[in-house]
Design a protein around this motif. Structure first.
Motif, PDB file in Angstrom:
ATOM      1  N   UNK A 108       0.836  -1.215   0.000  1.00  0.00           N
ATOM      2  CA  UNK A 108       0.000   0.000   0.000  1.00  0.00           C
ATOM      3  C   UNK A 108       0.868   1.262   0.000  1.00  0.00           C
ATOM      4  N   UNK A 109       2.122   1.114  -0.427  1.00  0.00           N
ATOM      5  CA  UNK A 109       3.044   2.248  -0.333  1.00  0.00           C
ATOM      6  C   UNK A 109       2.615   3.403  -1.236  1.00  0.00           C
ATOM      7  N   UNK A 110       2.302   3.102  -2.498  1.00  0.00           N
ATOM      8  CA  UNK A 110       1.905   4.180  -3.401  1.00  0.00           C
ATOM      9  C   UNK A 110       0.565   4.757  -2.992  1.00  0.00           C
ATOM     10  N   UNK A 111      -0.316   3.922  -2.463  1.00  0.00           N
ATOM     11  CA  UNK A 111      -1.602   4.423  -1.966  1.00  0.00           C
ATOM     12  C   UNK A 111      -1.380   5.371  -0.796  1.00  0.00           C
ATOM     13  N   UNK A 112      -0.510   4.970   0.128  1.00  0.00           N
ATOM     14  CA  UNK A 112      -0.209   5.819   1.274  1.00  0.00           C
ATOM     15  C   UNK A 112       0.451   7.123   0.856  1.00  0.00           C
ATOM     16  N   UNK A 113       1.405   7.031  -0.083  1.00  0.00           N
ATOM     17  CA  UNK A 113       2.049   8.240  -0.586  1.00  0.00           C
ATOM     18  C   UNK A 113       1.033   9.130  -1.295  1.00  0.00           C
ATOM     19  N   UNK A 114       0.080   8.483  -1.987  1.00  0.00           N
ATOM     20  CA  UNK A 114      -0.954   9.239  -2.678  1.00  0.00           C
ATOM     21  C   UNK A 114      -1.838  10.009  -1.718  1.00  0.00           C
ATOM     22  N   UNK A 115      -2.191   9.379  -0.596  1.00  0.00           N
ATOM     23  CA  UNK A 115      -3.010  10.058   0.416  1.00  0.00           C
ATOM     24  C   UNK A 115      -2.242  11.238   1.014  1.00  0.00           C
ATOM     25  N   UNK A 116      -0.956  11.009   1.299  1.00  0.00           N
ATOM     26  CA  UNK A 116      -0.137  12.104   1.844  1.00  0.00           C
ATOM     27  C   UNK A 116      -0.060  13.259   0.859  1.00  0.00           C
TER      28      UNK A 116
END
Length: 495
Positions: A417-425
């Motif tokens: 979920x790294x890109x998802x988490x970075x996307x939310x940030x």
């Protein structure tokens, strides 16, 4: 014992590639190039919609906003054509100029979250190519807009592609290099953004018509389409999502390009298969999604705090940049100074993050920014020079915070979920960048002390929240949801 064993698990990818080999260095240079359009998109509005005085031509003594005025024209001594001139954005339509920049920041926010989710599901490489193609197509089309609606729509679509590109490219960088090189290369990746601002200023100085100016920004992006045969999919993403054969194949190719010994390359298949078998049972072919960032308490806490840190940093960074840009009347010099001031922060952050750790660097730099801005409202009878000095110190502080947050976020979220988490940030960061202009301009009309007071308070909040985040320095890359939930608890469990 179980926690200690899990923490000592070797990295299944970097052990075969090394921290920084020839391919990784070449790939990073290519991905660094994708950072230039970010500055182009975010900062070009300062020149596309540069403020020019407008006046009534017929009759000459009438108010240009009154019904008596039949023809309005602009002062074209600095810019021959801006979007305000082309689309008649003056008087009661003046707010539409700011709306176009609001749409750009909103588009970057939308792109970061949408393409972040898609990248975690379908891969970094595929989505990066799609984002680059969309960015080039919509970016080149913008200057051919025949009316305002077409202009703002194309700018929005360009920003959406750019928002996805900036997140996907950064995650791909972090997944192919080892921990010893990660801090340095991650922070250096922000240098192209600073350089892009200087390039932007140079182009705007010589191209005073917004159509030619904007058109000059995006032919460069056509180079990114060549990445289809120059960059490989992230082997870490392939491995983590259960695509073992492809992960082995890509790892073997990169290892050969890095000049690894043949005897080591031969062992890649057996060692990666063994590492895959030893993965936690519940992580086999694990596919992450947005909800996984909020299902478990520790990951949920880290996600919320990290998102708030990004919102704080973007608000202070873009707000203070605009705050400084209003200190004199030369728009070219103002924008250039903002870029030049940002560059040292990227260099400083390398050493702070590397030697003091991720959390401590965020704590210290937020404190510097908070102190600098909060002291301004407390002073009386201060000269403009003093205001500039304190504002610049505050900006330097947040320019160190900004690249530090990128590396911090890339390490705190699990691979699935790294890109998802970075996307939310990034999404929350764009919210901060959207509200910053209103703080700098609108609230300043009430009182000039409000902008530094707000930016100082926001930085102070970031200072406090950082204490609740786990340190990721010298930690193994978190691969699964279980790894992410255990982050920050392992040392406590051992003690």
């Amino acid at each position: 014992m179980e926690n200690q064993k899990k923490q000592a698990r070797p990295d299944p990818i970097i052990v075969h590639l090394g921290d920084m080999g020839r391919y990784q260095f070449f790939c990073l240079i290519l991905l660094y190039l994708t950072r230039f359009p970010i500055g182009f998109i975010m900062m070009s509005h300062l020149f596309l919609a540069a403020k020019s005085e407008y006046y009534c031509v017929q009759p000459s003594n009438a108010d240009p906003c009154s019904k008596e005025c039949e023809t309005v024209d602009f002062n074209r001594s600095i810019f021959s054509e801006t979007i305000e001139m082309t689309f008649d954005l003056f008087c009661d339509r003046f707010w539409l100029s700011s709306l176009s920049q609001f749409a750009v920041m909103g588009g970057i926010m939308i792109g970061a979250i949408i393409f972040g989710v898609l990248s975690d599901r379908y891969g970094r490489w595929k989505l990066l190519l799609i984002e680059c193609a969309l960015q080039f197509t919509f970016g080149v089309a913008v200057p051919f807009s025949i009316h305002y609606i077409m202009y703002i729509l194309l700018r929005l679509l360009t920003a959406i592609a750019t928002g996805g590109q900036m997140t996907t490219s950064f995650v791909l960088m972090m997944e192919i290099i080892g921990p010893n090189a990660r801090v340095t290369m991650a922070n250096l990746s922000h240098i192209p953004f600073c350089l892009s601002i200087a390039i932007l200023t140079l182009l705007a100085y010589f191209l005073r018509d917004w159509r030619y100016f904007h058109l000059s920004l995006f032919p460069f992006c056509a180079v990114f389409l060549l990445y289809i045969c120059l960059i490989y999919e992230s082997p870490r993403w392939l491995f983590t999502t259960g695509r073992l054969e492809k992960a082995i194949h890509v790892t073997e190719i990169i290892a050969k390009k890095n000049g690894r010994p043949n005897e080591s390359i031969i062992l890649i298949r057996s060692q990666m298969e063994e590492a895959y078998k030893n993965r936690p049972i519940d992580s086999a072919k694990e596919q992450g999604n947005l909800l996984d960032l909020f299902r478990t308490p520790n990951i949920c806490k880290n996600t919320i705090i990290m998102a708030m840190e990004w919102l704080n940093a973007c608000t202070v960074f873009y707000g203070s940049t605009q705050y400084i840009s209003r200190l004199n009347d030369d728009v070219f010099l103002n924008v250039f100074i903002s870029g030049v001031i940002s560059a040292p922060g990227c260099i400083i952050s390398i050493f702070i993050v590397k030697y003091l750790g991720r959390r401590n660097s965020i704590i210290i730099t937020n404190f510097v920014s908070a102190l600098s801005f909060l002291l301004l409202p407390c002073m009386t009878d201060i000269t403009p020079t003093v205001v500039v000095v304190f504002a610049v110190v505050g900006l330097v502080g947040v320019t160190v915070t900004f690249p530090s947050l990128y590396i911090y976020a890339s390490e705190i979220f699990p691979t699935v979920v790294r890109t998802t988490g970075m996307g939310i940030c990034s999404c929350f960061g764009r919210i901060g960048s959207m509200i910053a202009p209103f703080i700098t301009s609108d609230l300043a009309r009430i009182s000039p002390i409000i902008p530094p007071l707000v930016y100082g308070s926001i930085a102070a909040l970031g200072f406090i929240l950082a204490f609740f985040l786990p340190e990721t320095k010298n930690q193994s890359v978190v691969e699964t949801i279980a790894d992410g939930e255990a982050l920050g608890k392992k040392n406590k469990a051992v003690q």
